[in-house]
Design an enzyme around this catalytic site. Structure first.
Site, mmCIF file in Angstrom:
data_model
loop_
_atom_site.group_PDB
_atom_site.id
_atom_site.type_symbol
_atom_site.label_atom_id
_atom_site.label_comp_id
_atom_site.label_asym_id
_atom_site.label_seq_id
_atom_site.Cartn_x
_atom_site.Cartn_y
_atom_site.Cartn_z
ATOM 1 N N LYS A 1 -7.376 9.959 8.102
ATOM 2 C CA LYS A 1 -8.353 8.886 8.236
ATOM 3 C C LYS A 1 -7.921 7.721 7.339
ATOM 4 O O LYS A 1 -7.224 7.934 6.351
ATOM 5 C CB LYS A 1 -9.742 9.382 7.829
ATOM 6 C CG LYS A 1 -10.293 10.490 8.735
ATOM 7 C CD LYS A 1 -11.666 10.961 8.278
ATOM 8 C CE LYS A 1 -12.241 11.997 9.245
ATOM 9 N NZ LYS A 1 -13.585 12.493 8.787
ATOM 10 N N GLY B 1 -7.770 2.678 3.107
ATOM 11 C CA GLY B 1 -7.538 1.411 2.408
ATOM 12 C C GLY B 1 -8.813 0.701 1.986
ATOM 13 O O GLY B 1 -8.777 -0.170 1.118
ATOM 14 N N GLU B 2 -9.927 1.038 2.600
ATOM 15 C CA GLU B 2 -11.133 0.241 2.359
ATOM 16 C C GLU B 2 -12.295 1.036 1.798
ATOM 17 O O GLU B 2 -13.198 0.476 1.178
ATOM 18 C CB GLU B 2 -11.527 -0.471 3.670
ATOM 19 C CG GLU B 2 -10.465 -1.472 4.046
ATOM 20 C CD GLU B 2 -10.567 -2.023 5.448
ATOM 21 O OE1 GLU B 2 -11.334 -2.953 5.651
ATOM 22 O OE2 GLU B 2 -9.840 -1.521 6.341
ATOM 23 N N THR C 1 0.803 -1.222 0.000
ATOM 24 C CA THR C 1 0.000 0.000 0.000
ATOM 25 C C THR C 1 0.832 1.266 0.000
ATOM 26 O O THR C 1 0.328 2.337 -0.322
ATOM 27 C CB THR C 1 -0.859 0.035 1.274
ATOM 28 O OG1 THR C 1 0.036 -0.074 2.390
ATOM 29 C CG2 THR C 1 -1.832 -1.121 1.305
ATOM 30 N N LEU D 1 -1.906 11.533 3.290
ATOM 31 C CA LEU D 1 -0.498 11.515 3.696
ATOM 32 C C LEU D 1 0.450 11.424 2.504
ATOM 33 O O LEU D 1 1.580 11.890 2.578
ATOM 34 C CB LEU D 1 -0.249 10.338 4.643
ATOM 35 C CG LEU D 1 -1.114 10.363 5.925
ATOM 36 C CD1 LEU D 1 -0.920 9.083 6.724
ATOM 37 C CD2 LEU D 1 -0.778 11.581 6.772
ATOM 38 N N ASN D 2 -0.009 10.781 1.445
ATOM 39 C CA ASN D 2 0.837 10.641 0.260
ATOM 40 C C ASN D 2 -0.098 10.562 -0.937
ATOM 41 O O ASN D 2 -0.841 9.586 -1.095
ATOM 42 C CB ASN D 2 1.701 9.374 0.381
ATOM 43 C CG ASN D 2 2.600 9.160 -0.831
ATOM 44 O OD1 ASN D 2 2.207 9.390 -1.982
ATOM 45 N ND2 ASN D 2 3.819 8.722 -0.584
ATOM 46 N N GLN E 1 -4.603 3.457 -3.357
ATOM 47 C CA GLN E 1 -5.524 2.812 -2.411
ATOM 48 C C GLN E 1 -6.968 3.031 -2.826
ATOM 49 O O GLN E 1 -7.783 2.102 -2.811
ATOM 50 C CB GLN E 1 -5.311 3.401 -1.012
ATOM 51 C CG GLN E 1 -4.027 2.965 -0.361
ATOM 52 C CD GLN E 1 -4.238 1.677 0.389
ATOM 53 O OE1 GLN E 1 -4.420 0.625 -0.212
ATOM 54 N NE2 GLN E 1 -4.219 1.743 1.694
ATOM 55 N N ARG F 1 -6.442 14.299 6.408
ATOM 56 C CA ARG F 1 -5.259 14.670 5.628
ATOM 57 C C ARG F 1 -4.770 13.465 4.828
ATOM 58 O O ARG F 1 -4.623 12.364 5.368
ATOM 59 C CB ARG F 1 -4.151 15.166 6.549
ATOM 60 C CG ARG F 1 -2.841 15.395 5.805
ATOM 61 C CD ARG F 1 -1.791 16.059 6.661
ATOM 62 N NE ARG F 1 -2.181 17.418 6.977
ATOM 63 C CZ ARG F 1 -1.950 18.006 8.151
ATOM 64 N NH1 ARG F 1 -1.353 17.335 9.097
ATOM 65 N NH2 ARG F 1 -2.328 19.252 8.344
#
Lengths: 685, 325
Positions: A642, A645-646, A457, A571-572, A579, A569
């Site tokens: 937050k 991934g899902e 990920t 992050l990347n 994702q 936010r």
């Protein structure tokens, strides 16, 4: 409480990318281990019965054939699926009932194929039905919610409403199929056990396997993982069997699951039957919501998917009811699969909302906005942040929703019926206690260590970014160590909580090191995480789909898929996009392709390989994009992030199913949507 | 995997010892060996035989060597110009990687993907004669509606073979007993009560080439495949067709279906019905229905009747439109 950020948010490329694309990155089964033997798992050929004898070919080229008649005793742990080769009881077809160990993979596999098994088969039941007499209500559903909730009087609301919807949606068994199957190499040195294992939680696997074998020193190495989707969240039978065989043979043993075993031995998403009833006024204001979900579990273990929990906080309505109902079957135990609960639950809820919009003659986006709650509708607690309406509105602008003819089967382009659909998305924002260590090294770099895992990920890269900002140095000066159970203990890479949980600990360690000037700091986030107030923590999003349906064949293709998210936010930006898109593509698979096809007589999902179990291929993914709002939420964790991934698989299936209706006028309520279900109802050309 | 011996074939007529099988691209056979469904004692590798040429035949036909790779046949300019249905069918199959390895002969001889056949732990009359056919009551959504039997409802999975059946291609065979020529439509058997035999080939017979006879109107031919995802999926139904229309009347037609039977299904009855009739939508549908009258669907595959009717109509309409332009 956040500092000026530099690295966080930047689209940094994965730091292990060059290793992976050049083939140097090692996955569990790829470690060179001297003298390694190969174990092949023998799956039960019947769904229920007793294994009374195993007779190996005496001329066979094997080192050991282990089964309950000769396997050493293991300590019992919470997960009965890990009590491998301990009992004569067969609880599902595909359950490991023996392990063949040989010098080569081919020899082990062949010996397993011709092994003589004596089995007393028993009658079995494998079909989920809502009216089965064995259906019961569990006490709680995962991960500890009450199974049922009641607020107000939903029956009266339904009886007196201007407009009602009463629909049942069903979803089939879905199967986690990460590219890298579950794999373990086990090696004993005295009572020290080393496992090269593909999983989402090395310290958890070490603890569980240690308990099973009654040893303290289990070293789990999980440097790279080729996907998990929840199926590698805890130790699976492969890890226990490899360690068991290594103990018995005195050799290191490698056990790699074949693709077929991925459909039985590592969990799956339970099939669901979901009845959703909605009561609304003419203006679209919901007065009642009822969501009842039926799912299955195994004879071994009560796994209760939290399918209807999402309905408890998605939309406002004074009268509401949710419930969960379980049936035990002679089938494998379901487990977590990307967005367990939310993914199937939001399919039914968001399709039902679309059906209500149709009945009301109302735009489905406006209907959703009309029912936006000001606080969590059932608990009454405030949201730390909720920008669902903004996701719907801004997403609609980006997607080009306005001017849409709400009537179905109106847009025809050449051989295709065209339609668009929308659905909401949400996922809980979670964090779990973790510990991180940072060291200032003499060369001016910093080593950050935490027993986290990167499933592909970008977790490793994000932790470098978080550490760099907390240390106030460039990311190039941060070295990261993860994927090892001997590093400071980290939580599972699951529940979209990895970045928040590990990032919290890494932030704490790095800030402390920076502020104190010490050379080494270890930081445990447990107290901070547990001190969080009771608040509604969720990410939100809106999915938009444009599909085309072949007017001749009924084939469905997704021309456009768009997700607009509010997930704190980011992050990347690069890995986040991956994702989101990955979740949306998996959502496409859930809507259109994926189905474990049950043969009740065999008691098995018979399409158990990737030729028979379809997931989207490149050609299925046409225009796909994800975007996000700049959401600030200082109440969730130091990064303000937050989990992402899902959420991409939550609601995206409903957007596609709703678009299929808009294209054709056909409501498909049993997933996946496929041409054989559409063909007879296609509009005349 | 069962231990096996390996040798290289020297000539096409070598034949096979008992328990031996030929190995070409291996894209299907090797999978079946890993699964324990195929357990040969000997693999005889035919990849070194000089069988990969694509040569012109007098009058406009082609001889395609049995070792020619699917990718090469699909890309051949003559195939693309004179027999587009063949190129399209090949490109509709498998993936680029598989097509680069899979051969013409091997494609014809690939085995059904019926899930029960692919699993040695389950009964299947094709892999274990007499063990029964669970597909009839089990999962058969993808399986046969034509020519099946109580013993077997498997389908032949090839796309290429459907195009070759429509084109009236023949298969050249060599073996210890000599050479012979078999029409593609007669290569695969119907299952009857011996579904373990896919084809009429005798043990040791090797396909050396496929010959596509001249068919001038085949430059207007096409392949349409319905499938559950956009690529890399076997057909749930497919149509190969070539159409010769003159003054609005069907002068000649070639029609074959895939994913409906134990062999590529040449729709002879539909063709017969259409010749000499107006090239209209209604006639096309009526012709499909003549062929489909023999269909005996199972619980979950009756949709194929409607699918084939609609696809056949649409494909022939499209070809007829092309003829008018």
């Amino acid at each position: 409480m956040t500092t000026t950020t530099k690295a966080v948010g930047a689209p940094l490329a994965r730091i292990e990318g060059p290793e992976k694309v050049s083939g140097r990155a090692r996955y569990a089964a790829e470690y060179p281990v001297d003298g390694v033997a190969h174990g092949w798992i023998v799956p039960s050929p019947v769904p229920r019965g007793r294994l009374t004898a195993v007779v190996a070919d005496p001329t066979g080229d094997t080192m050991a054939v282990l089964w309950h008649g000769n396997a050493p005793s293991l300590a019992a742990v919470d997960d009965p699926e890990l009590a491998v080769l301990q009992s004569d009881r067969i609880s599902y077809r595909g359950q490991p009932i023996a392990l063949v160990v040989a010098d080569t993979l081919e020899a082990a596999r062949r010996a397993a194929q011709v092994l003589h098994l004596e089995i007393e088969a028993e009658e079995h039941e494998t079909v989920l039905r809502a009216d089965h007499p064995g259906v019961y209500e569990p006490e709680t559903v995962n991960p500890g919610y009450p199974a049922a909730t009641v607020h107000g009087d939903v029956e009266t609301a339904l009886a007196t409403a201007d407009v009602t919807v009463d629909v049942t949606y069903s979803t089939p068994a879905l199967h986690n199929n990460p590219m890298e199957p579950h794999a373990t190499i086990a090696r004993w040195d005295g009572d020290d056990l080393t496992l090269y294992d593909s999983n989402q939680h090395p310290s958890g696997v070490a603890a569980t396997v240690g308990e099973i074998f009654g040893v303290d020193r289990v070293h789990v190495i999980t440097e790279h993982v080729g996907g998990g989707f929840g199926s590698k969240g805890t130790a699976r039978p492969n890890a226990v069997l490899a360690a068991l065989a290594a103990r018995v043979t005195g050799r290191p043993v490698k056990v790699v699951l074949p693709r077929q075993a991925m459909f039985s031995m590592v969990g799956h998403r339970t099939p669901t039957l979901q009845r959703v009833r909605l009561a609304a006024g003419r203006d679209g204001t919901l007065s009642g919501i009822d969501h009842q979900a039926y799912s299955q579990t195994s004879r071994l273990y009560e796994f209760a998917e939290q399918t209807a929990v999402v309905t408890r906080h998605m939309y406002a309505a004074p009268h509401r009811r949710t419930g969960h109902h379980l049936l035990r079957l002679d089938m494998p135990t379901p487990r977590w699969m990307r967005a367990p609960g939310e993914a199937p639950g939001m399919l039914a809820l968001e399709c039902a909302i679309d059906e209500l919009a149709e009945k009301l003659g109302m735009d489905p986006i406006e209907l959703r906005i009309r029912n936006e709650p000001s606080a969590e509708p059932e608990s009454g607690v405030a949201f730390t942040s909720r920008h669902y309406v903004e996701c719907l509105r801004r997403g609609a602008e980006r997607f080009g929703w306005s001017g849409r003819d709400p009537r179905p089967a109106r847009r025809r382009e050449g051989d295709w019926w065209i339609g668009t659909g929308v659905a909401g998305a949400t996922y809980p924002t979670m964090a779990q206690p973790s510990t991180a260590r940072v060291r200032a090294l003499p060369d001016g770099t910093f080593e950050v260590a935490i027993g986290a895992t990167d499933l592909g990920t970008g977790a490793r890269t994000i932790l470098v970014q978080i550490a760099a900002d907390a240390l106030d140095v460039a990311p190039e000066r941060v070295r990261i160590r993860i994927g090892d159970s001997t590093l400071p203990r980290a939580s599972v890479a699951g529940g979209s909580s990895g970045s928040a949980s590990w990032g919290w600990a890494v932030t704490g360690a790095c800030r402390s090191l920076r502020d104190t000037g010490r050379d080494e700091v270890t930081f445990d986030s447990t107290e901070l995480v547990q001190r969080q107030e009771t608040e509604g923590r969720h990410a939100y999003g809106a999915h938009f789909a444009e599909v085309r349906v072949d007017a001749v064949t009924g084939e469905v293709r997704v021309s456009r898929l768009f997700g607009m998210y509010a997930a704190g936010r980011i992050l990347n930006a690069r890995t986040a996009r991956g994702q989101f898109l990955g979740g949306m593509i998996m959502g496409m698979g859930m809507a259109l392709h994926e189905e474990g096809v049950l043969d009740p007589a065999m008691g098995e999902w018979v399409n158990h390989d990737l030729a028979g179990y379809h997931v989207p291929v490149h050609a299925d993914v046409e225009s796909i994009e994800a975007a996000w709002l700049d959401e600030t939420d200082d109440r969730i964790n130091p990064m303000g992030s937050k989990g992402i991934g899902e959420i991409g698989i939550v609601g995206s299936p409903a957007a596609i199913v709703n678009a299929v209706w808009h294209a054709t006028g056909i409501r498909i309520r049993d997933l996946p949507v496929r041409l054989d279900k559409i063909l007879d109802g296609l509009p005349a050309s | 995997m069962k231990t096996f011996a390996y040798r290289t074939a020297v000539t096409p007529a070598d034949g096979l010892e008992p328990g031996a099988v030929f190995l070409a691209g291996g894209t299907n056979l090797v999978d079946l060996m890993k699964l324990g469904v195929a357990t040969p004692d000997v693999l005889v590798d035919v990849n070194k035989l000089p069988l990969d040429e694509i040569a012109d035949l007098p009058g406009g036909g082609l001889r395609i060597g049995a070792g020619a790779r699917n990718s090469d046949v699909a890309a051949d300019p003559r195939v693309r110009r004179d027999f587009p249905v063949l190129s399209e069918a090949l490109l509709a199959g498998a993936s680029g990687q598989l097509r680069n390895v899979a051969t013409t002969g091997g494609n014809l001889l690939q085995r059904t993907r019926c899930r029960y056949f692919m699993d040695a732990s389950k009964p299947c009359n094709k892999h274990t004669p007499g063990s029964g056919c669970p597909a009839r009551d089990g999962d058969h959504r993808d399986l046969a509606i034509l020519g099946a039997s109580a013993s077997c409802v498997a389908t032949h999975p090839s796309d290429m073979a459907v195009a070759l059946a429509a084109l009236g291609a023949t298969v050249r065979v060599d073996g210890p007993a000599g050479r012979r020529v078999i029409p593609v439509t007669g290569l695969h058997r119907l299952p009857g009560d011996t579904p373990e035999r896919d084809t009429v080939l005798e043990h040791g017979e090797l396909i050396t080439a496929v010959e596509v006879p001249p068919l001038p109107f085949a430059h207007r031919s096409t392949y349409r495949k319905a499938r559950d995802r956009a690529s890399y999926a076997f057909a749930v139904g497919s149509v190969a067709a070539a159409l010769d229309v003159h003054d609005g009347v069907v002068r000649d037609v070639r029609l074959a279906w895939g994913a409906v039977a134990h062999r590529p299904w040449r729709a002879f009855a539909a063709e017969e019905r259409l010749r000499g009739r107006p090239a209209t939508r209604a006639e096309f549908t009526a012709a499909a229905d003549v062929e489909l009258a023999a269909a005996e669907p199972l619980r979950d595959n009756a949709y194929k009747i409607n699918l084939l009717r609609r696809m056949t109509t649409a494909v022939l309409e499209r070809l007829a439109e092309g003829a008018r332009r």
